[in-house]
Structures are given as structure tokens and as C-alpha cells.
Design a protein around this motif. Sequence first.
Motif, PDB file in Angstrom:
ATOM      1  N   LYS A 129       2.527  -3.098   3.928  1.00 26.36           N
ATOM      2  CA  LYS A 129       2.778  -1.889   3.499  1.00 26.36           C
ATOM      3  C   LYS A 129       3.670  -1.816   2.366  1.00 26.36           C
ATOM      4  O   LYS A 129       3.775  -1.047   1.514  1.00 26.36           O
ATOM      5  CB  LYS A 129       3.148  -1.001   4.720  1.00 26.36           C
ATOM      6  CG  LYS A 129       2.157  -0.828   5.816  1.00 26.36           C
ATOM      7  CD  LYS A 129       1.282   0.124   5.633  1.00 26.36           C
ATOM      8  CE  LYS A 129       0.434   0.321   6.921  1.00 26.36           C
ATOM      9  NZ  LYS A 129      -0.678   1.554   6.751  1.00 26.36           N
ATOM     10  N   GLU A 130       4.624  -2.683   2.569  1.00 26.46           N
ATOM     11  CA  GLU A 130       5.767  -2.662   1.507  1.00 26.46           C
ATOM     12  C   GLU A 130       6.191  -3.971   0.813  1.00 26.46           C
ATOM     13  O   GLU A 130       7.020  -4.071  -0.117  1.00 26.46           O
ATOM     14  CB  GLU A 130       7.012  -2.032   2.168  1.00 26.46           C
ATOM     15  CG  GLU A 130       6.967  -0.959   2.883  1.00 26.46           C
ATOM     16  CD  GLU A 130       8.119  -0.473   3.798  1.00 26.46           C
ATOM     17  OE1 GLU A 130       8.640   0.674   3.692  1.00 26.46           O
ATOM     18  OE2 GLU A 130       8.758  -1.320   4.495  1.00 26.46           O
ATOM     19  N   TYR A 134       9.545   0.037   8.953  1.00 26.71           N
ATOM     20  CA  TYR A 134       9.499   0.145   7.415  1.00 26.71           C
ATOM     21  C   TYR A 134      10.643   0.369   6.753  1.00 26.71           C
ATOM     22  O   TYR A 134      11.916   0.330   7.658  1.00 26.71           O
ATOM     23  CB  TYR A 134       8.429   0.883   7.018  1.00 26.71           C
ATOM     24  CG  TYR A 134       7.078   0.540   7.408  1.00 26.71           C
ATOM     25  CD1 TYR A 134       6.192  -0.516   7.234  1.00 26.71           C
ATOM     26  CD2 TYR A 134       6.745   1.581   8.686  1.00 26.71           C
ATOM     27  CE1 TYR A 134       5.045  -0.872   7.845  1.00 26.71           C
ATOM     28  CE2 TYR A 134       5.530   1.220   9.144  1.00 26.71           C
ATOM     29  CZ  TYR A 134       4.618  -0.034   8.699  1.00 26.71           C
ATOM     30  OH  TYR A 134       3.526  -0.227   9.212  1.00 26.71           O
ATOM     31  N   LEU A 136       1.905   5.570   3.884  1.00 25.26           N
ATOM     32  CA  LEU A 136       2.195   4.541   4.993  1.00 25.26           C
ATOM     33  C   LEU A 136       1.088   4.865   6.081  1.00 25.26           C
ATOM     34  O   LEU A 136       0.781   3.583   6.824  1.00 25.26           O
ATOM     35  CB  LEU A 136       3.395   4.671   5.597  1.00 25.26           C
ATOM     36  CG  LEU A 136       4.654   4.043   4.839  1.00 25.26           C
ATOM     37  CD1 LEU A 136       6.008   4.288   5.504  1.00 25.26           C
ATOM     38  CD2 LEU A 136       4.410   2.426   5.151  1.00 25.26           C
ATOM     39  N   ASN A 193      -2.603   5.680  12.770  1.00 26.82           N
ATOM     40  CA  ASN A 193      -1.882   5.848  11.637  1.00 26.82           C
ATOM     41  C   ASN A 193      -2.183   6.971  10.814  1.00 26.82           C
ATOM     42  O   ASN A 193      -1.313   7.934  10.264  1.00 26.82           O
ATOM     43  CB  ASN A 193      -1.764   4.467  10.810  1.00 26.82           C
ATOM     44  CG  ASN A 193      -0.856   3.255  11.148  1.00 26.82           C
ATOM     45  OD1 ASN A 193      -0.451   3.580  12.302  1.00 26.82           O
ATOM     46  ND2 ASN A 193      -1.394   2.355  10.751  1.00 26.82           N
ATOM     47  N   ILE A 200      -4.314  -0.640   4.751  1.00 26.61           N
ATOM     48  CA  ILE A 200      -3.940  -1.542   3.513  1.00 26.61           C
ATOM     49  C   ILE A 200      -5.155  -2.018   2.647  1.00 26.61           C
ATOM     50  O   ILE A 200      -4.961  -2.152   1.451  1.00 26.61           O
ATOM     51  CB  ILE A 200      -3.207  -2.876   4.019  1.00 26.61           C
ATOM     52  CG1 ILE A 200      -1.922  -2.533   4.718  1.00 26.61           C
ATOM     53  CG2 ILE A 200      -2.858  -3.865   2.772  1.00 26.61           C
ATOM     54  CD1 ILE A 200      -1.611  -3.525   5.382  1.00 26.61           C
ATOM     55  N   GLU A 237      -5.686   1.931  12.982  1.00 30.42           N
ATOM     56  CA  GLU A 237      -5.890   2.807  11.713  1.00 30.42           C
ATOM     57  C   GLU A 237      -5.945   4.169  11.878  1.00 30.42           C
ATOM     58  O   GLU A 237      -5.454   5.000  11.078  1.00 30.42           O
ATOM     59  CB  GLU A 237      -7.045   1.783  10.873  1.00 30.42           C
ATOM     60  CG  GLU A 237      -6.661   0.332  10.640  1.00 30.42           C
ATOM     61  CD  GLU A 237      -7.452   0.093   9.290  1.00 30.42           C
ATOM     62  OE1 GLU A 237      -8.646   0.799   8.918  1.00 30.42           O
ATOM     63  OE2 GLU A 237      -7.285  -0.895   8.674  1.00 30.42           O
ATOM     64  N   SER A 266       0.884  -1.167  -0.010  1.00 27.70           N
ATOM     65  CA  SER A 266       0.125   0.171   0.032  1.00 27.70           C
ATOM     66  C   SER A 266       0.722   1.371   0.272  1.00 27.70           C
ATOM     67  O   SER A 266       0.382   2.400  -0.498  1.00 27.70           O
ATOM     68  CB  SER A 266      -0.946  -0.105   1.241  1.00 27.70           C
ATOM     69  OG  SER A 266      -0.267   0.083   2.347  1.00 27.70           O
ATOM     70  N   ARG A 267       2.099   1.261   0.302  1.00 26.21           N
ATOM     71  CA  ARG A 267       2.838   2.304   0.419  1.00 26.21           C
ATOM     72  C   ARG A 267       3.215   2.825  -1.020  1.00 26.21           C
ATOM     73  O   ARG A 267       3.383   3.733  -1.205  1.00 26.21           O
ATOM     74  CB  ARG A 267       4.131   1.954   1.078  1.00 26.21           C
ATOM     75  CG  ARG A 267       5.223   3.231   0.939  1.00 26.21           C
ATOM     76  CD  ARG A 267       6.599   2.822   1.635  1.00 26.21           C
ATOM     77  NE  ARG A 267       7.513   4.258   1.750  1.00 26.21           N
ATOM     78  CZ  ARG A 267       8.431   4.278   2.414  1.00 26.21           C
ATOM     79  NH1 ARG A 267       8.735   3.298   3.338  1.00 26.21           N
ATOM     80  NH2 ARG A 267       8.992   5.493   2.608  1.00 26.21           N
TER      81      ARG A 267
END
Length: 417
Positions: free
Chosen positions: A80-81, A290, A151, A142, A155, A139, A33-34
Motif C-alpha cells: 500500500k505504501e 500504515y 488504502l 477494506n 493493490i 479486500e 497503491s495509496r
Amino acid sequence: MQATRLPNGVRVLSEELAELPSVTVGIWVENGSRYERPDQAGISHFLEHLFFKGTERRTAADIAEEIDAVGGVLNAFTGKEYTCYYGKVLPDHLPLALDLLADIFTHSRFAAEEIERERSVIVQEISQVEDTPDDYVHELFNLAFWPGHPLSRPIAGTAESVGRFSRDDFLSFLDVRYRPDRILITGAGNLRHDELVSVAARSFGELGGRASLVDGGPPQPQAGVWVHEKGLEQVHLCLGAPGIAQGDADRYAAHLLNLAIGGGMSSRLFQEIRERRGKAYTVYSFLASYLDVGYVGVYVGTSAEWVREVVEVIRGELGRVVREGLAEAELARVKNQMKGNMLLGLETSDSRMSRIAKNEIYFGRDVSIEEVARGIDGVRNEDIVHVAKRLFRPGTLALTVLGDLRGEKLNDQVLHE
């Protein structure tokens, strides 16, 4: 661990462990998602679902029946990555697992009717998280802590973003992101590296091109207090601060500090908030890292009348580790805890497979268990104090609260009282 790079850039990595009763193979894509634009939020996760919905020679039911028939697991997850598609089977059924993975990865149909069906499934998944406050508060934290950065976004995306995607959107995203320089084939268990390389070359050797870089650097953290009123029995809170990246030199000290603060039943916050004061059932700390950034935090589920007291206890413990670090026996305990957790967590082929992939993604090399153990053992209390001062600097704390505060008013003052 053995590693081979195919001519087109696909990396094949494996760990042969003949003593394990299973074998796990994963296809990892350095995409999560990043790497999505705001209008693409959730597309990586949506794609992960669609890969299991039928290929040119198998229906979704065929895929499920074939892996069930051998007692195996065929699944995927999006982070995320990265995104991973994996199969876990008995060694005799490895050819089937490899064939299924290669088929869904290179020959999925992305049929229009399957896209619409899965769209509804994902909207329900998003709703489920929003109805699970101990997940949803993370969430919300974040989104507030890293505002506007990829980030920070969930997601799975949002119901609105998921509702917009078309088949062309998925195919375009695949063409840009699912390129051989971003793909790893990893395996662990009772397998042979040369056989894995042979299958990878046959199934993925014709892929071409290079992925476009879309990430704009690390997010900027935002301190403060965010309150989300909702009619719940408990108040759920996350209190956090800027953390460290995966490869940071202070990572071993940071992980040990996290364990001491809230990483188990013997941790400081569990003992103080739950055992001594009885102010919560669930309390734990967490460390999210990350490629170039991270955050550290504490979650507690409590009652409205105890929120201020709980925040005060957390802040007090954070201040104490900044001033004093950890006692000698406490440091020794969390070192043994971290090493034990690591070794017990590597008893299965799927955990070994994941370790190989994450080492490649974040370090570009194999980081042996022995190296990690040495890093843990080498941490001194002055290292703990140093990293605590890095993590818990004045004016950097952020607090997100979800629940019914019953008239209690919270503002930034709660972080400074």
C-alpha cells in the motif's frame, strides 16, 4: 546498520552480517497503491511486473536465465505504501544481482507488446483473488471499512482500471513518483557498505527531481455490516475496528493483544472457536498498520448456521480484554512469542534487508532488535487494557461476510446482540 545519503537524496542502508551464507539487496520506492488516483488504481503493481520484461540490453528471458544460473532470486512486491525490487544471491554473485537490479530499474523498455501480455497476466491474478474467498473477503472488508480512500482499494486494481493503462501512463507515473527522495537501496548479509554505496552512486546518482505528494490524509472508518452472497461451501467473515499507525506509542501493547486474541494456536479465539466448539478450521486475528492509520480484525471461515455464534464469541472476547486485559501468565507467554517470532524471522538476509527498509520508511531511523525487545518487555497489563479500550470502542465494529448464508439475514444488530 550503516547509512549514507547520496547527493541527490537516494538513501543507502546496509547491515553487514558476514556469518550469513547469502546477501540480499533491495531497491525500495516509497510508492504504493495509496498514492494512486482512482483512475490509476493498480498502476504501481502493474509497473512492478513490467520492470522484469526486458531492458535495453537484456530480454525478459535473459534476466530470468542469468539469475537462475547462479541459483539466486530476483523478485518484487507492491504494498500500500511501498514497492520493492530485490535480489538474493550467494556473496560471490552480488555484483550480478546489483547489475540486474540497476538495469531493470533504470533501463527497462516497457515495450508495447510486453504491456499487453502482462495486462492479461494481471487480470488473471485479479480473478484468482476473487476466486479465493479467504483472500477476497479481506479486500471486500477494506473497501467497506475505508470507503473511497486509496488504502481501501486492492493493490492490483481492477480488471477495468488495468485495462485502461497505456505506455504513456506508466512513463508519466514513473516521472512523478520514482524520484530519488523516495528511493532506498538496502542490503543485508555478507557485503560491504562502501561497495554498495559505490554501486548505488554509479547506477542511481544521476536521478533527479522530487516526487509529487498526492496523499490526502488518513481514511475515515465506517462501522456496519456488509453481506456479499456467493455460492460457497463456507461463509468467510472479517470483523474489524480502527487500529493504530506504525509509529503509535501503543504499538507494542497492540501487537501483544493481537497475539493473545488470535495470533496462534494457543490464542483465545483459536482455542474457543476451533478447539472447544469446533466451529471453524481457520481462525486468526490481524493488525494492519500504515503511516498514519491502521485497523485490527479477526478472520473466520465457518458454516452459515454458525455465523451468529462465531460473531458472538469474538465480541465476547473483545469485551473481556477491554474489561480485564490479559492474565499474568498469558501476557508473559505472548511477550515470549512476539520476541521469538521476531528473532526467528530475522535469520535470513532478505528478512534483515526488509527490516532495515521498513524502519527507514516508518521511523526514519534504525530501530534495533534490542529496542523492540525492551518495548515488548515494558508492556504492563494496564497498557493492554488501555489499548483494548482504544481499539474496541462501542459503535466502531465493522463486519464483512462472504458466502451463502442459506436464508440467514444479517444486519447491524449482530454487532449489538
